[in-house]
Scaffold this motif. Sequence first.
Motif, short mmCIF file in Angstrom:
data_model
loop_
_atom_site.label_atom_id
_atom_site.label_comp_id
_atom_site.label_asym_id
_atom_site.label_seq_id
_atom_site.Cartn_x
_atom_site.Cartn_y
_atom_site.Cartn_z
N ARG A 406 0.82 -1.20 0.00
CA ARG A 406 0.00 0.00 0.00
C ARG A 406 0.85 1.24 0.00
O ARG A 406 1.88 1.28 0.60
CB ARG A 406 -0.88 0.02 1.25
CG ARG A 406 -2.13 -0.78 1.04
CD ARG A 406 -2.68 -1.21 2.38
NE ARG A 406 -2.34 -2.61 2.57
CZ ARG A 406 -2.51 -3.24 3.73
NH1 ARG A 406 -2.94 -2.60 4.77
NH2 ARG A 406 -2.22 -4.51 3.81
N TYR B 14 9.58 -13.94 5.38
CA TYR B 14 10.31 -12.73 5.01
C TYR B 14 11.51 -12.60 5.93
O TYR B 14 11.43 -12.95 7.10
CB TYR B 14 9.43 -11.49 5.17
CG TYR B 14 8.26 -11.43 4.22
CD1 TYR B 14 8.46 -11.09 2.89
CD2 TYR B 14 6.97 -11.69 4.67
CE1 TYR B 14 7.38 -11.02 2.01
CE2 TYR B 14 5.89 -11.62 3.81
CZ TYR B 14 6.09 -11.28 2.48
OH TYR B 14 5.03 -11.21 1.63
N ALA B 23 5.37 -15.46 7.36
CA ALA B 23 4.06 -14.93 7.00
C ALA B 23 3.09 -16.05 6.65
O ALA B 23 1.91 -15.96 6.93
CB ALA B 23 4.20 -13.97 5.82
N SER B 43 -5.18 -8.61 10.83
CA SER B 43 -4.11 -7.95 10.10
C SER B 43 -2.77 -8.65 10.38
O SER B 43 -2.49 -9.01 11.52
CB SER B 43 -4.04 -6.48 10.55
OG SER B 43 -3.05 -5.83 9.81
N GLY B 44 -2.04 -8.91 9.36
CA GLY B 44 -0.75 -9.58 9.52
C GLY B 44 -0.86 -11.09 9.49
O GLY B 44 0.12 -11.80 9.68
N SER B 45 -2.04 -11.62 9.22
CA SER B 45 -2.21 -13.07 9.25
C SER B 45 -1.70 -13.73 7.97
O SER B 45 -1.58 -14.95 7.93
CB SER B 45 -3.68 -13.42 9.50
OG SER B 45 -4.49 -12.84 8.49
N GLY B 46 -1.45 -12.95 6.93
CA GLY B 46 -0.83 -13.53 5.74
C GLY B 46 -1.72 -13.57 4.50
O GLY B 46 -1.39 -14.21 3.51
N LYS B 47 -2.83 -12.84 4.53
CA LYS B 47 -3.78 -12.87 3.38
C LYS B 47 -3.11 -12.34 2.10
O LYS B 47 -3.15 -12.99 1.05
CB LYS B 47 -5.02 -12.03 3.72
CG LYS B 47 -5.73 -12.45 5.00
CD LYS B 47 -6.96 -11.63 5.25
CE LYS B 47 -6.69 -10.16 5.60
NZ LYS B 47 -5.98 -9.97 6.88
N THR B 48 -2.55 -11.16 2.23
CA THR B 48 -1.91 -10.56 1.05
C THR B 48 -0.78 -11.45 0.54
O THR B 48 -0.63 -11.66 -0.67
CB THR B 48 -1.39 -9.16 1.40
OG1 THR B 48 -2.49 -8.35 1.79
CG2 THR B 48 -0.69 -8.52 0.21
N THR B 49 0.00 -11.97 1.48
CA THR B 49 1.11 -12.83 1.09
C THR B 49 0.61 -14.06 0.33
O THR B 49 1.18 -14.44 -0.70
CB THR B 49 1.90 -13.26 2.34
OG1 THR B 49 2.27 -12.09 3.07
CG2 THR B 49 3.14 -14.04 1.96
N HIS B 203 -11.78 -8.00 5.06
CA HIS B 203 -12.30 -7.92 6.43
C HIS B 203 -13.79 -7.61 6.39
O HIS B 203 -14.46 -7.65 7.40
CB HIS B 203 -11.65 -6.73 7.17
CG HIS B 203 -10.20 -6.89 7.40
ND1 HIS B 203 -9.70 -7.78 8.32
CD2 HIS B 203 -9.13 -6.24 6.88
CE1 HIS B 203 -8.38 -7.67 8.33
NE2 HIS B 203 -8.01 -6.75 7.46
N1 LIG Z 1 7.69 -7.29 2.20
C1 LIG Z 1 7.65 -7.72 3.48
N2 LIG Z 1 8.78 -7.76 4.20
C2 LIG Z 1 8.77 -8.21 5.46
N3 LIG Z 1 7.68 -8.64 6.09
C3 LIG Z 1 6.51 -8.62 5.45
C4 LIG Z 1 6.43 -8.16 4.08
N4 LIG Z 1 5.15 -8.23 3.67
C5 LIG Z 1 4.45 -8.74 4.73
N5 LIG Z 1 5.26 -8.97 5.80
C6 LIG Z 1 4.87 -9.53 7.05
O1 LIG Z 1 4.24 -10.78 6.82
C7 LIG Z 1 3.11 -10.93 7.65
C8 LIG Z 1 1.88 -11.14 6.80
O2 LIG Z 1 1.62 -9.96 6.09
P1 LIG Z 1 0.39 -9.79 5.08
O3 LIG Z 1 0.52 -8.50 4.44
O4 LIG Z 1 0.35 -11.00 4.22
O5 LIG Z 1 -0.83 -9.81 6.08
P2 LIG Z 1 -2.35 -9.45 5.78
O6 LIG Z 1 -3.11 -10.59 6.32
O7 LIG Z 1 -2.50 -9.12 4.35
O8 LIG Z 1 -2.56 -8.18 6.68
P3 LIG Z 1 -3.56 -6.95 6.46
O9 LIG Z 1 -4.88 -7.43 6.83
O10 LIG Z 1 -3.04 -5.92 7.34
O11 LIG Z 1 -3.45 -6.59 4.99
C9 LIG Z 1 3.05 -9.69 8.53
O12 LIG Z 1 3.65 -9.97 9.75
C10 LIG Z 1 3.84 -8.69 7.77
O13 LIG Z 1 4.45 -7.79 8.66
#
Ligand SMILES: Nc1ncnc2c1ncn2[C@@H]1O[C@H](COP(=O)(O)OP(=O)(O)OP(=O)(O)O)[C@@H](O)[C@H]1O
Lengths: 406, 233
Positions: A406, B14, B23, B43-49, B203
Amino acid sequence: MHLLALLLPLSWRNLWRNPRRTLITLAVVAIGTWSVLIFAALFNALATGSRDTTLRLLTGHGQLHAAGYLEDPSVSHSMARPGPALRRALDAQPVAGWVERVRVPGIVQSEYRTRSVTLVGVVPQGERALSDVPREVIAGRYLADPADPGVVMGRDLAERLKTRIGKRVILMVQAADGHLAESGLTIVGLYAAGKPAEDEFLFTGLGTAQSLLGLGERLSEISFLVRDEAALTEVVAELRRAAPGLDVAPWMELAPLVYTIETFGRYYTIVWLLVMFTLMAIGLVNTQLMAVFERQREFGLLQALGMRPRQIVLQVVLESALLVGVGVLAGTALAAATLAPFHHGLDLGFLAPGAEIMGESRILHPALGAAESVRYGAIIWLLAVGAALWPALSAAAARPAAAMSR
Amino acid sequence: MTPIIQCRGVERTYTQGAVAVPALRGVDLTIGRGDFATLAGPSGSGKTTLLSVIGGLDRPSAGEILIEGRSIGGLDAAQLAELRLHKIGFVFQSYSLIPVLTALENVEFILRLLGVPRAERLARAREALHQVGLAGLEDRRPARLSGGQQQRVAVARALAPRPALVLADEPTANLDSANAGELIALMQDLNAASGITFLIATHDARVIAHSRRHIEMTDGRITLDESSSPAAA
Ligand SMILES: Nc1ncnc2c1ncn2[C@@H]1O[C@H](COP(=O)(O)OP(=O)(O)OP(=O)(O)O)[C@@H](O)[C@H]1O
Ligand SMILES: [Mg+2]
């Protein structure tokens, strides 16, 4: 083609996302190109100006002498008039014209002063085609025919001798038989050709000189011009075959300094091109790296959308190619506009008179051929696009996952 | 029928300096064709990853991902791009349009990369914009569209090439509830009408309420995976 049609407009619009940066880079490229072209034009003019002055004085594109004349240009090293073989070679199509001369050291004496000079006996009609001196007569007249008993001397020499048109001067030379010959001759004309020449050469009719020297029909030199300079080497070789006993020298050997200036002119232009190019490339690579860095996310997005890394490289290269292309065009137009007012020559008379020592004419004709401009422009463009590969490659190295952040 | 997505023991760690941030800690997941699945979790659970590694934007540290039965682990960057171009549409959370292109050109972009002939491409792009309710705004650049409108352009762009799979990362996060509602309805319609598979990280309770399958993640693991009848639709 599909891809170019897609990426070219995209690249063009991307350039104008940051108009200030684009305009600055554009200005750098344009000024760099301008300076390379102006530099090339001036050096060209300097080299050809100095060359033309020398060649159009007496040298021609080449000369023939008796063996030994160049080391000791005296009456003892004379040659017969060209025989049938040599005459055929001199009258051949590649040779534009040739003249016979007597050219020996001598001493000229006025009522007040004595100066050492080079006496040149000429065939006036021939000289008119070969040399600028007949046109440079500023007072009186040039010689009328080979039997003309008058002398034409440089304006400066006349001043030094405190003499003028209509006066008689005494000419002393060593004759062919070794005795010192002297003769009183009337000044019929003065020429202006720049300092060293004006002081040195004193012209009279070929026949007048030959009889003063007791040379009969013998000559000191034959000077010739070729129609196309590319054929000079060939013509020289041909003349050497036709006159094996004579010394045949192209102008590069007769006026090595002029040749060096001309050759160096090219190297200087290339060095300048490299210097300017390096400056341009640093500016360009720097701004493009910055631009690419700012757009990491966008390049990630493009990859996420399915654009291949090579296509991204192509897009960034296109941006640089357009940017530099427009800059080069602008610089070329600017250079053309700068040179246009000097189309009829740039008078360097205001510069130090020292410049004349090199035999340069005071009027430069800075000009740049279309082919040459295109060549320089293309070199700059290609080199710059090459340099822009670096930022472009770094764009493709952007992690596609960056699009998700983002 | 081969599932469209298969994840087997997928991990992604990561490294931030000397610290390893796990992640994804072993995700096993299968998504069938035509699914409309939501992915939730703190948040931070790994969805985006997870969406990133499924779409080949990022590579797993361990485990295997298959798209339409084909493992993507051995593909290079160009092959992954090719796969996305032909199979996968993305909708990102924040505005992800190409700023120098108009709405129509943004939608056309992928069609042009695909080499779709001009007339067909224009028709499809217009239709896609019409579907997302943006008819009449074709010639606007993103800067002159609202956030909701931009997001709908992104959806139109993802859908116009008719991908097999759409991966959306919090597509409603930046939208007001009216816009969000429209977007959900749109995606559902497309899922029902053209069988496009959706995997949506979100969410947003309204989105989750409409899903046929709901997955939850916690700390890089799948902790809930339930299918429901599409009664809510
Ligand atoms: N490029 C990166 N470098 C280091 N750590 C990362 C990176 N991207 C994500 N993380 C870490 O990996 C974990 C999962 O992140 P992710 O973005 O997948 O979560 P999310 O479920 O999408 O969260 P949100 O709901 O906030 O979008 C988090 O602890 C985040 O800090
Ligand atoms: Mg996320």
